[in-house]
Design a protein around this motif. Sequence first.
Motif, PDB file in Angstrom:
ATOM      1  N   ASN A  78      -0.786  -7.598 -10.719  1.00 32.75           N
ATOM      2  CA  ASN A  78      -0.018  -6.903  -9.686  1.00 32.75           C
ATOM      3  C   ASN A  78      -0.924  -6.577  -8.506  1.00 32.75           C
ATOM      4  OD1 ASN A  78       2.695  -6.780 -10.411  1.00 32.75           O
ATOM      5  ND2 ASN A  78       2.382  -5.047 -11.779  1.00 32.75           N
ATOM      6  N   THR A  79      -0.310  -6.302  -7.352  1.00 31.04           N
ATOM      7  CA  THR A  79      -1.056  -6.044  -6.126  1.00 31.04           C
ATOM      8  C   THR A  79      -0.598  -4.742  -5.483  1.00 31.04           C
ATOM      9  OG1 THR A  79      -1.210  -8.441  -5.737  1.00 31.04           O
ATOM     10  CG2 THR A  79      -1.721  -6.989  -3.880  1.00 31.04           C
ATOM     11  N   VAL A  80      -1.567  -3.947  -5.025  1.00 25.15           N
ATOM     12  CA  VAL A  80      -1.287  -2.753  -4.212  1.00 25.15           C
ATOM     13  C   VAL A  80      -1.727  -3.077  -2.791  1.00 25.15           C
ATOM     14  CG1 VAL A  80      -1.773  -0.312  -3.816  1.00 25.15           C
ATOM     15  CG2 VAL A  80      -1.604  -1.194  -6.157  1.00 25.15           C
ATOM     16  N   PHE A  81      -0.783  -3.013  -1.852  1.00 24.10           N
ATOM     17  CA  PHE A  81      -1.065  -3.419  -0.480  1.00 24.10           C
ATOM     18  C   PHE A  81      -1.576  -2.252   0.355  1.00 24.10           C
ATOM     19  CE2 PHE A  81       2.244  -6.224  -2.125  1.00 24.10           C
ATOM     20  CZ  PHE A  81       1.672  -7.471  -1.894  1.00 24.10           C
ATOM     21  N   GLN A  82      -2.175  -2.607   1.481  1.00 28.08           N
ATOM     22  CA  GLN A  82      -2.749  -1.598   2.376  1.00 28.08           C
ATOM     23  C   GLN A  82      -1.697  -0.634   2.905  1.00 28.08           C
ATOM     24  OE1 GLN A  82      -5.158  -3.400   5.376  1.00 28.08           O
ATOM     25  NE2 GLN A  82      -5.658  -1.501   6.392  1.00 28.08           N
ATOM     26  N   ASN A  83      -0.475  -1.138   3.164  1.00 31.20           N
ATOM     27  CA  ASN A  83       0.584  -0.279   3.701  1.00 31.20           C
ATOM     28  C   ASN A  83       1.539   0.224   2.623  1.00 31.20           C
ATOM     29  OD1 ASN A  83       1.974  -2.584   3.058  1.00 31.20           O
ATOM     30  ND2 ASN A  83       2.804  -2.954   5.102  1.00 31.20           N
ATOM     31  N   TYR A  84       1.186  -0.014   1.339  1.00 26.55           N
ATOM     32  CA  TYR A  84       1.913   0.449   0.152  1.00 26.55           C
ATOM     33  C   TYR A  84       3.213  -0.303  -0.091  1.00 26.55           C
ATOM     34  CZ  TYR A  84      -1.280   4.325   1.090  1.00 26.55           C
ATOM     35  OH  TYR A  84      -2.382   5.070   1.382  1.00 26.55           O
ATOM     36  N   ALA A  85       3.935  -0.747   0.981  1.00 22.18           N
ATOM     37  CA  ALA A  85       5.147  -1.560   0.853  1.00 22.18           C
ATOM     38  C   ALA A  85       6.188  -0.922  -0.061  1.00 22.18           C
ATOM     39  CB  ALA A  85       4.785  -2.967   0.352  1.00 22.18           C
ATOM     40  N   LEU A  86       6.392   0.392   0.067  1.00 25.90           N
ATOM     41  CA  LEU A  86       7.425   1.081  -0.702  1.00 25.90           C
ATOM     42  C   LEU A  86       8.800   0.831  -0.084  1.00 25.90           C
ATOM     43  CD1 LEU A  86       5.623   4.514  -1.254  1.00 25.90           C
ATOM     44  CD2 LEU A  86       5.678   2.539  -2.791  1.00 25.90           C
ATOM     45  N   PHE A  87       9.829   0.847  -0.909  1.00 22.56           N
ATOM     46  CA  PHE A  87      11.194   0.690  -0.411  1.00 22.56           C
ATOM     47  C   PHE A  87      11.676   2.036   0.122  1.00 22.56           C
ATOM     48  CE2 PHE A  87      11.006  -2.482  -3.940  1.00 22.56           C
ATOM     49  CZ  PHE A  87      11.043  -3.620  -3.128  1.00 22.56           C
ATOM     50  N   PRO A  88      11.932   2.160   1.433  1.00 20.72           N
ATOM     51  CA  PRO A  88      12.278   3.472   2.000  1.00 20.72           C
ATOM     52  C   PRO A  88      13.622   4.010   1.535  1.00 20.72           C
ATOM     53  CG  PRO A  88      12.535   1.738   3.654  1.00 20.72           C
ATOM     54  CD  PRO A  88      11.877   1.099   2.466  1.00 20.72           C
ATOM     55  N   HIS A  89      14.531   3.111   1.127  1.00 15.58           N
ATOM     56  CA  HIS A  89      15.872   3.548   0.738  1.00 15.58           C
ATOM     57  C   HIS A  89      15.974   3.898  -0.746  1.00 15.58           C
ATOM     58  CE1 HIS A  89      15.600  -0.712  -0.190  1.00 15.58           C
ATOM     59  NE2 HIS A  89      16.647  -0.591  -0.993  1.00 15.58           N
ATOM     60  N   LEU A  90      14.875   3.714  -1.493  1.00 16.02           N
ATOM     61  CA  LEU A  90      14.874   4.029  -2.927  1.00 16.02           C
ATOM     62  C   LEU A  90      14.055   5.282  -3.193  1.00 16.02           C
ATOM     63  CD1 LEU A  90      14.331   0.523  -4.601  1.00 16.02           C
ATOM     64  CD2 LEU A  90      16.490   1.718  -4.161  1.00 16.02           C
ATOM     65  N   SER A  91      14.486   6.049  -4.192  1.00 20.31           N
ATOM     66  CA  SER A  91      13.715   7.219  -4.608  1.00 20.31           C
ATOM     67  C   SER A  91      12.400   6.777  -5.228  1.00 20.31           C
ATOM     68  CB  SER A  91      14.512   8.035  -5.625  1.00 20.31           C
ATOM     69  OG  SER A  91      14.628   7.311  -6.848  1.00 20.31           O
ATOM     70  N   VAL A  92      11.514   7.739  -5.446  1.00 18.32           N
ATOM     71  CA  VAL A  92      10.235   7.443  -6.086  1.00 18.32           C
ATOM     72  C   VAL A  92      10.459   6.791  -7.448  1.00 18.32           C
ATOM     73  CG1 VAL A  92       8.232   8.529  -7.182  1.00 18.32           C
ATOM     74  CG2 VAL A  92       8.889   9.189  -4.860  1.00 18.32           C
ATOM     75  N   LEU A  93      11.364   7.356  -8.237  1.00 19.49           N
ATOM     76  CA  LEU A  93      11.632   6.806  -9.569  1.00 19.49           C
ATOM     77  C   LEU A  93      12.131   5.367  -9.471  1.00 19.49           C
ATOM     78  CD1 LEU A  93      11.771   7.399 -12.641  1.00 19.49           C
ATOM     79  CD2 LEU A  93      14.186   7.986 -12.276  1.00 19.49           C
ATOM     80  N   ALA A  97      10.565   1.942 -10.909  1.00 19.64           N
ATOM     81  CA  ALA A  97      11.354   1.244 -11.927  1.00 19.64           C
ATOM     82  C   ALA A  97      11.777  -0.152 -11.474  1.00 19.64           C
ATOM     83  CB  ALA A  97      12.600   2.062 -12.275  1.00 19.64           C
ATOM     84  N   TYR A  98      11.566  -0.474 -10.222  1.00 14.81           N
ATOM     85  CA  TYR A  98      12.039  -1.748  -9.675  1.00 14.81           C
ATOM     86  C   TYR A  98      11.447  -2.946 -10.425  1.00 14.81           C
ATOM     87  CZ  TYR A  98      12.919  -5.480  -6.285  1.00 14.81           C
ATOM     88  OH  TYR A  98      13.318  -6.648  -5.683  1.00 14.81           O
ATOM     89  N   GLY A  99      10.151  -2.889 -10.708  1.00 12.74           N
ATOM     90  CA  GLY A  99       9.497  -3.993 -11.405  1.00 12.74           C
ATOM     91  C   GLY A  99      10.064  -4.251 -12.790  1.00 12.74           C
ATOM     92  N   PRO A 100      10.124  -3.218 -13.641  1.00 16.93           N
ATOM     93  CA  PRO A 100      10.716  -3.438 -14.964  1.00 16.93           C
ATOM     94  C   PRO A 100      12.159  -3.926 -14.904  1.00 16.93           C
ATOM     95  CG  PRO A 100       9.487  -1.395 -14.932  1.00 16.93           C
ATOM     96  CD  PRO A 100       9.515  -1.898 -13.524  1.00 16.93           C
ATOM     97  N   ARG A 101      12.930  -3.432 -13.938  1.00 16.61           N
ATOM     98  CA  ARG A 101      14.322  -3.872 -13.806  1.00 16.61           C
ATOM     99  C   ARG A 101      14.384  -5.361 -13.472  1.00 16.61           C
ATOM    100  NH1 ARG A 101      18.871  -2.212 -15.394  1.00 16.61           N
ATOM    101  NH2 ARG A 101      20.029  -2.219 -13.429  1.00 16.61           N
TER     102      ARG A 101
END
Length: 348
Positions: A78-93, A97-101
Amino acid sequence: MSLLTIDGVSKSFGHHKALHEVSLTIEPGEFVSLLGPSGCGKTTLLRLIAGFMEADTGAIHMEGQDLTGLPPHRRPLNTVFQNYALFPHLSVLDNVAYGPRRGGASKQDAADRAREALLLVGLADLEDRYPREMSGGQQQRVALARAVVNRPKLLLLDEPLSALDLKLRKRMQIELKQLQEKLGCAFVFVTHDQEEAMTMSDRIAVLHAGRIEQVGNGAEIYRRPRTRFVAEFIGDANLVPVGLDDAGRTRILSGGSRAMIGTAVLRPEHLVLTPLRAHPPVGDVLFLDGRVENVTSVGGVTNIYVHAEGHDLVARRLGLAGSDVAVGMPATLEVRWNDLHVLADGVA
């Protein structure tokens, strides 16, 4: 068997060769930093490992499996990017959970695994927040949780701390190393920050102009650099020519007919400044006579600039400069021969 083997990998972009036959191994559970200035090839190498681009020549194997042609989502990492690339419309959980789903886990199983990962990074009580509601350090932890939720054997990190302020970055360095040890997975960490690499890494690969100049632990690279570039890039260094005197002993060159045999590295903290005096007959100490040119204090450290034996040198001591140091005073710099290192690549 090594976890990851990089064998003779090269990569060009047009006429620019970003990597020149790079070879490196990563062992299971090891923290390895790819360290170097901008443009040295470290991020290109990380992207080749991750599968975001393919090498022109060479091969990359993970546990004996050839990764050539495998897309990123099919590689066991897996990769952690410099800008984190989080989904803004999804909660932290839901971010975690996106990967396992995507991997086929049920909604409940994915949520349970996400909560376990959030507990690991200290965010168990923030699962309902959105990325915009979190600090930079918290977002970085969410990105880490999302990367480790599937417990990969290898985690790639592309300068994930660079957007944080200095104080938070130092704290996160310690937390990241503790997390890596807790997970037991290997980390490959890209950084241009030498202190960051020295703080966290089991080994450091120093890159310059698309080549690996040296691989070793922090102490080895700092005390015994193999090249002039490594000596100058890792910490501060006084670089002076050395040669042989009439008795065949290695000496600092300041002119004359003695033949130059290489370049010596003198670290500032190894140079001890004393008032100019007669040199005692101490065989394991080198004495350099000169004059103090400047004195600067930064926090609890004082840098003393001395012109000695024809060279401009800097000595460093803890604490503020005392009354024994003044600009213009004659002085002697002392260094033990054991602390003097002649570069393996000679005068390069």
